[in-house]
Design a protein around this motif. Structure first.
Motif: not given
Length: 270
Positions: A52-57, A79-84
């Motif tokens: 419902h909401d998100s922020v990127t560092m 390991k990597t995860g989601m990279l916006a």
């Protein structure tokens, strides 16, 4: 002596309900007996109903996380995860090339298991040019593989060919995860292509359940954990596949809709 204990790193986002993202990765690291560290790239507000909401560092903050871990710890795999977006992917690649964090497991979070696109075209191109060539192991799901090779995969021969094309992009070892379609499906068949050319299929029991959040995160996290301990790539992939199958097969009652897999099913005390 400092840093003797195996350490592993996740480069990815936080999922507030704990079912996926770095939370699922840290669950996996704990269960495989390694010490988990984090380069936080983003955070999402969500639950079993959805995000419902998100922020990127900020990119400078992300670079400082890399530096601080490199200055003090001995991370042996990541390991990597989601990279916006493309800028974030470039920042991760720049820092990976700057420091020594061991082996890299690339979970190319491009498309969800429901077919929803998570990366725009420029970010996908940057992923292909900057991160795939750095990957010791890449773990795309069926739909991500289709996007990476630019066509539909309609047969096992197509899947095998796609894995070879992904290896030609630079990734050393490929775990191409099979399609989960439900209905009368009894197995999920994953395809593995190793750096030395060895190939094999990994069939596993299919469970028709909505409690599969964190599956992809966990597969890549367990592989990274095993690599940090010195396990060879083929064994690490097999261990990860068995771990996830067991976690899906023993449901945990958390959330109302799309719930998490059960990492604790792999605990002998469970």
């Amino acid at each position: 002596m400092a840093n003797e204990y195996p350490q592993v790193m996740v480069i990815g986002g936080s999922d507030s309900d704990g079912s996926a993202g770095i939370e699922a990765d840290l669950h996996s690291f704990f269960m495989r007996g390694v010490y988990g560290t984090v380069v936080l790239t983003a955070a999402v507000a969500g639950n079993s109903y959805g995000i419902h909401d998100s922020v990127t560092m900020p990119l400078k903050f992300i670079s400082n996380e890399f530096k601080d871990l490199a200055d003090d710890l001995h991370v042996r795999a990541a390991k990597t995860g989601m990279l916006a977006d493309a800028d974030l992917i470039n920042t991760v690649a720049d820092n990976w090339e700057k420091y020594d964090f061991g082996k890299l497991v690339l979970d190319p979070v491009i498309v969800t298991k429901h077919g929803n696109l998570l990366l725009e075209a420029d970010a996908l191109a940057t992923l292909k040019s900057r991160l795939i060539p750095l990957a010791d192991v890449m773990t795309p799901n069926f739909y991500e593989a289709e996007h990476l090779v630019g066509r539909k995969l309609t047969s096992k021969a197509d899947i095998e060919q796609a894995a070879h094309e992904l290896q030609q992009m630079g990734a050393k070892n490929i775990l191409l995860k099979g399609e989960r379609v439900g209905g009368d499906q009894t197995t999920v068949d994953d395809f593995v292509l190793l750096e030395d050319g060895k190939t094999f299929w990994l069939p596993a029991q299919f469970f028709d359940t909505d409690r599969r959040n964190g599956t992809g995160d966990t597969v890549s996290a367990v592989i990274a954990a095993e690599l940090a301990k010195g396990t060879d790539v083929e064994s690490a992939i097999r261990i990860a596949r068995a771990f996830v199958t067991n976690a899906i097969g023993h449901e945990i009652a958390v959330g109302h809709k799309f719930g998490p897999i059960n990492h604790w099913a792999n605990d002998p005390a469970f």
